[in-house]
Scaffold this motif. Structure first.
Motif, PDB file in Angstrom:
ATOM      1  N   SER A 209       1.294  -8.098  14.891  1.00  0.00           N
ATOM      2  CA  SER A 209       1.837  -6.755  14.676  1.00  0.00           C
ATOM      3  C   SER A 209       2.219  -6.496  13.226  1.00  0.00           C
ATOM      4  O   SER A 209       2.036  -5.383  12.714  1.00  0.00           O
ATOM      5  N   ALA A 210       2.761  -7.501  12.556  1.00  0.00           N
ATOM      6  CA  ALA A 210       3.139  -7.308  11.153  1.00  0.00           C
ATOM      7  C   ALA A 210       1.910  -6.994  10.302  1.00  0.00           C
ATOM      8  O   ALA A 210       1.941  -6.113   9.432  1.00  0.00           O
ATOM      9  N   GLU A 211       0.805  -7.695  10.580  1.00  0.00           N
ATOM     10  CA  GLU A 211      -0.437  -7.407   9.847  1.00  0.00           C
ATOM     11  C   GLU A 211      -0.966  -6.020  10.202  1.00  0.00           C
ATOM     12  O   GLU A 211      -1.549  -5.337   9.357  1.00  0.00           O
ATOM     13  N   GLU A 246       8.293  -3.091  17.488  1.00  0.00           N
ATOM     14  CA  GLU A 246       8.918  -4.098  16.646  1.00  0.00           C
ATOM     15  C   GLU A 246      10.390  -4.277  17.030  1.00  0.00           C
ATOM     16  O   GLU A 246      11.031  -3.345  17.530  1.00  0.00           O
TER      17      GLU A 246
END
Length: 443
Positions: A209-211, A246
């Motif tokens: 998810s961060a990417e 998130e």
């Protein structure tokens, strides 16, 4: 020789249809292959001599072009059989059906695959799209001397099919395996928003998810810098979903991402409350409403206020098309296509075979119908009067082919399309006009 198949997705080839792959037929040199390609592109249709000469030799035809063409036809007939290259009045015809040519089989299979995907049958879609993409064996129309424009159209269709196949992979839970292909495609097409959305979804589905958030930021920066617009509604909604997934997302304010391209108005709206309510009711019950009146009476502002207030009834957005700058009637469809966010060609549930809007897969009317098919959206066509004929023709096709589309038009004359509801708009009452003038002057 029996039935044959023709291949132009790569160097031109001919195979008999017997056996698993068929037996190759020796066609001849580059000019004969170019002639075969031109005829195969129009399988079953007569091609004039002038067109054949132009496309086989490009900008450098021979001195006696007709005789040279006849010699090529003779060589092709010796390879295929005289009965397969038929003389017609003023030209020649390849005696073949569209499905005998790999290019058109690709088109049919790709359309069927996308249709299956739209119906939620991802496995069937993947099989059809794999078969379609497997037909490509090299550069399309490789034997034509001047192939750039035509090849670009078919490469766009191939990219559509690849998008569809990748989307099927995500539905089938294959996000991680397709990420390398998606990344390479996104690097090659940085402004292709549907493709970028697929990559961001794949990153999310692969647990990265961060990417995915970082990828959105890069895409948004590219679009804003190079096009001067915000990302599409699809990308913005995807970004919101990522943020909400998130940790700490519960603290985020509940903001609904807007769908469409209506801009916020910076001034007050006065004196049209009755018309606004009536127009909203008509939009809920009719698929085409035309706001009619002379220039300067306020049609544009009223149409946008009404569209914004009833926009929640169209989950796929409210899209404003400003036609005042469009001077060429033939450019109307392209203007609408760009305004509704279809900067890339995207096949929807309706396939090319089904639409029958013309043979050019890049025709803007056809692309618009493909984009809007299956969507529920309100399209506001502002200032139609100077291109009213072209607008009327386009609206009639759009309403007939796209059951979820409603159109609100502003014009100085009616469109004349069946089912049109015409609402005349008069000037503001004097008192309201004076107040409005005072507010604008103060501003």
């Amino acid at each position: 020789m029996g039935p044959v198949r023709y291949f132009v997705l790569g160097p031109a080839r001919v195979h008999t249809s017997e056996g698993p792959d068929g037996a190759a037929v020796a066609v001849g040199g580059p000019r004969v292959r170019a002639l075969l390609t031109v005829l195969a592109l129009r399988a079953g249709r007569a091609v004039p001599v002038g067109v054949l000469v132009s496309e086989v030799w490009g900008a450098e035809p021979p001195a006696d072009a007709v005789a040279a063409l006849q010699a090529l036809v003779g060589r092709l007939r010796r390879a295929l059989g005289h009965e397969r290259v038929v003389s017609t009045e003023g030209g020649y015809r390849l005696d073949a059906s569209r499905d005998d040519v790999d290019l058109f089989r690709f088109e049919r299979l790709a359309a069927e695959g996308v249709r299956e995907l739209g119906l939620g049958r991802a496995a069937a879609a993947a099989a059809l799209l794999d078969e379609a993409l497997g037909l490509w064996k090299g550069a399309v129309l490789a034997d034509l001397p001047d192939r750039a424009a035509e090849a670009a159209r078919w490469e766009a269709r191939r990219l559509d099919a690849r998008r569809g196949r990748l989307a099927a992979s995500l539905v089938l839970g294959e996000a991680a395996p397709v990420l390398p292909e998606l990344t390479a495609l996104c690097e090659a097409h940085p402004l292709d928003e549907p493709l970028q959305a697929l990559r961001i979804r794949a990153l999310r589905d692969a647990g990265r998810s961060a990417e995915a958030l970082a990828a959105y930021d890069v895409v948004r920066g590219e679009i804003v810098e190079r096009l001067g617009v915000d990302p599409s509604a699809e990308l913005r909604l995807l970004h919101r979903e990522l943020l909400e997934s998130e940790p700490g997302a519960a603290a985020l304010p509940a903001v609904r991402a807007s769908v469409g391209n209506l801009k916020a108005r910076l001034t007050s709206f006065l004196g049209r409350d009755a018309e606004l309510g009536e127009l909203g009711e008509e939009l809920r019950s009719s698929r085409l409403v035309t706001l009619l009146g002379p220039g300067g009476v306020g049609k544009t502002r009223l149409s946008q206020e009404a569209a914004e207030r009833v926009g929640g009834g169209w989950p796929d957005g409210v899209w404003l098309v400003e036609l005042a700058p469009v001077t060429d009637p033939e450019a109307v469809a392209e203007a609408v296509l760009g305004a509704v966010g279809a900067r890339e060609t995207v096949l929807r549930g309706a396939g090319a075979e089904e639409l029958r809007l013309g043979e050019d897969p890049n025709d803007p009317t056809r692309r618009l119908v493909e984009h809007c098919a299956g969507l529920r959206m309100l399209v506001v066509l502002d200032n139609c009067e100077h291109v009213v004929g072209a607008v009327a023709g386009l609206v009639e096709v759009l309403l007939a082919r796209c059951a979820g589309v409603t159109v609100l038009a502003t014009s100085r004359e009616p469109l004349g399309v069946p089912g049109e509801v015409v609402r005349p708009l008069g000037p503001l009452p004097v008192g309201v006009a004076v107040r409005l003038f005072g507010e604008r002057g103060a501003a």
